[in-house]
Design an enzyme around this catalytic site. Structure first.
Site: not given
Ligand code: M6R
Length: 610
Positions: A483, A2, A605, A487, A27, A506, A99-100, A490, A75
């Site tokens: 990583e 948010c 973000k 990538k 964001r 395994h 926000n939060g 997402e 968000w």
């Protein structure tokens, strides 16, 4: 996550709010809204599901004008993305954006319903508006006095802006767990969750601290602590550069930021390589004393930053002989960690506002660490302000939700830190000299690998119809596999998993068949022969192999094995180098699949809620 922007001015602030929302778009969000007190003193609210542009169009139809207002990008956490759940939320004349998360929203909701309040949204935020209204009705007082009574009733982490439509001369900002900054103008002031939203109107900022409540008027700002006592916070001039429209000739921020890596690394090295030595004198003399004492490194981070910490663990242990543990912040903060003797606590973060990382840092202060060091890309962030020491990555603003240049800049800083520590613990001067020469070449090495984009673009076509992928690596390339997988998932929404290649047999080997691409990061190092055996395990089970490797590693391509031969790179910096083709691969797979590369679905973000 948010975003909030609010303004109080003599002029019309509608366009300021909308531009602020555009600047907060990066964001990640699912709906947007604003409430402005118009010239006749009425609070006009508009909200739209989807992009800020939809809100802009709705505002255009209204000819809205006003001098006090709040805007928000949401968000979703509690309640699905919808217009009715979008902020601001209103209770009669009380208007809030939040926000939060309000953790005790359910019990507050029950209580407020008993008091006769009707809830129209499914959000946790709506309770805040009703609670302020209720407190005002019950005991009266100024808006700050009311809010001071409400705060102890709220559990969770939040940044809230409150406005009372009956008194447009004041806005209230509350910071408890979610960042808020005040932008100072001349006889006008602003509030935002991110200074980037305010750069068109001011460069002077007051960063609110935890527990601050700010009464923001056109010509005056008063900041109180949670006991209602005035506290002093000083304004700081920001040098941050940002132009929301400046993608240059690139179609996406992610693509631009991948290409900015040579300069990001160059900037991160500048001033830190002096007379062929690593120079971190910016940390002061105490840091040298602290490094002399260190016997253990504890790294805490999330997501991509965690992956960079994982790479550095190999460096800390092999180059500096320094035991190092790396842990995900959301796990660390909720266990009772046993602190090793003389341990240095390092937090890694691009944004410096990641809620879990910040809380882990706060927890570390209560434990027996030697001190805390933040490695961060945002100088004004909470993480930098709350850590004992900070080393900045100089990657420049990263807008794409997928972290790219911040990751390689973090690795660059970490490598310098490792060498500095290693020198104090016995590394020869000549080794430091050789590493400095390698670091100097790093920006050029990165430029060289970027020339491979066309090959990688072609490769991406093979992923169009794939639902799963594996990434394999060994040693310091294992975190690069992690990583690479992060990538790909997402950006392209393909399910991707990383494995240390030796672990394949395994369990995950059971999944290998001709439909699963297996991406292997295989530089020519001492683990290559071991890795070749793992590759063989995949090949004999019909797996589709994509091997990123050196020219002289001795792989042969065939129908089921694609070899991507990369230019030479020194072994030490190979992790920083090999992530580049994987970033480009995800980018191109995302393009082919038509995803929103810069703002992938469901992601934000800066993850300011836990
Ligand atoms: O700002 P931070 O580095 O603390 O963010 C941590 C993660 O949220 C972040 O790295 C996330 O995983 C990225 N979207 C990955 O590309």
């Amino acid at each position: 996550m948010c975003g909030i922007i609010a303004a109080i001015a003599q002029r019309d602030i509608v366009e300021i709010l909308l531009e602020g929302l555009r600047r907060l778009e990066y964001r990640g969000y699912d709906s947007a809204g604003l409430t402005v007190i118009n010239e006749s003193g009425h609070a006009i609210r508009l909200r739209r599901l989807g992009k800020v542009q939809k809100l802009v169009e709705a505002v255009e139809h209204l000819s809205l004008v006003g001098g006090t207002g709040i805007a928000h990008t949401r968000w979703a956490t509690h309640g699905q993305p919808s217009e009715v759940n979008a902020h601001p939320h209103i209770s009669k004349h009380i208007i809030i954006a939040h926000n939060g998360i309000i953790e005790n929203h359910a019990s507050l909701r029950v209580k407020l319903i008993e008091h006769g309040y009707e809830f129209v949204s499914e959000t946790d935020s709506e309770v805040v508006a009703h609670l302020i209204h209720w407190e005002q009705q019950m005991q009266g007082g100024t808006l700050s006095e009311v809010v001071l009574r409400v705060i102890p009733q709220l559990q969770g982490a939040y940044g809230i802006v409150v406005m009372d439509s009956r008194d447009p001369s004041v806005l209230l900002a509350i910071r408890l767990g979610s960042p808020l900054v005040i932008g100072q103008g001349i006889r006008e002031n602003f509030i935002a969750s991110d200074e980037l939203a305010l750069l068109p109107v001011t460069r002077r900022f007051i960063y609110l601290e935890e527990g601050d409540i700010a009464e923001v008027r056109r010509g005056h700002i008063k900041i109180l602590n949670q006991n209602g006592k005035p506290v002093q916070r000083f304004g700081i001039k920001s040098n941050v550069q940002y132009d929301a429209n400046d993608k240059g000739h690139y179609s996406h921020y992610m693509h631009k930021e991948i290409y900015e890596q040579p300069i990001a690394i160059k900037n991160t090295l500048t001033g830190r390589l002096k007379q062929d030595k690593i120079n971190l004198s910016e940390l002061g003399d105490n840091f040298k004393m602290l490094l002399n004492q260190v016997e253990h490194i504890q790294i805490i981070a999330c997501g991509t930053s965690y992956n960079s910490g994982m790479v550095s663990r190999y460096w800390f242990e092999s180059l500096a002989n320094m035991p190092c543990d790396v842990e995900i912040a959301s796990e660390y903060r909720y266990r009772k960690p046993a602190v090793r003797r003389n341990s240095l606590f390092i937090v890694l973060s691009q944004s410096g506002e990641t809620a879990d990382t910040l809380e882990a840092l706060r927890l570390s202060k209560k434990l027996d660490y030697l001190g805390s060091l933040a490695i961060c890309n945002v100088e004004s962030s909470s993480l930098v302000r709350e850590s004992d020491l900070a080393l900045m990555t100089k990657a420049g603003i990263e807008i794409g939700v997928a972290s790219t240049k911040a990751f390689t800049a973090q690795l660059t800083v970490l490598l310098m830190l490792v060498v500095k520590l290693a020198r104090l613990h016995g590394m020869a001067a000549i080794t430091e000299y050789k590493i400095v020469q390698i670091l100097k070449k790093l920006p050029t090495r990165i430029e060289q690998i970027l020339t491979q984009e066309k090959t990688i673009q072609k490769l991406a076509e093979g992923f169009y119809d794939k639902n799963h992928a594996f990434f394999l690596g060994r040693g310091d390339q294992y975190p690069i596999a992690m990583e690479g997988a992060l990538k790909l998932k997402e950006i392209s929404y393909i399910h991707a998993e990383a494995y240390a290649a030796g672990e394949l047999k395994h369990g995950p080997l059971a999944l290998i068949d001709e439909n699963i691409p297996v991406i292997v990061i295989a530089p020519n190092n001492q683990l290559l022969e071991k890795l070749k055996s793992n590759i063989e395990e995949v090949r004999t089970r019909g797996g589709l192999l994509y091997i990123f490797t050196d020219k002289d590693a001795g792989f042969k391509a065939n129908e089921k094995i694609k070899i991507i031969s990369l230019p030479y790179v020194e072994e030490l910096i190979a992790p920083i180098f090999y992530i580049l083709p994987l970033q480009l691969l995800s980018y191109h797979v995302g393009l082919i699949k038509g995803t929103n590369v810069d703002q992938p679905r469901n992601l934000a973000k800066s993850v300011t809620v836990e």
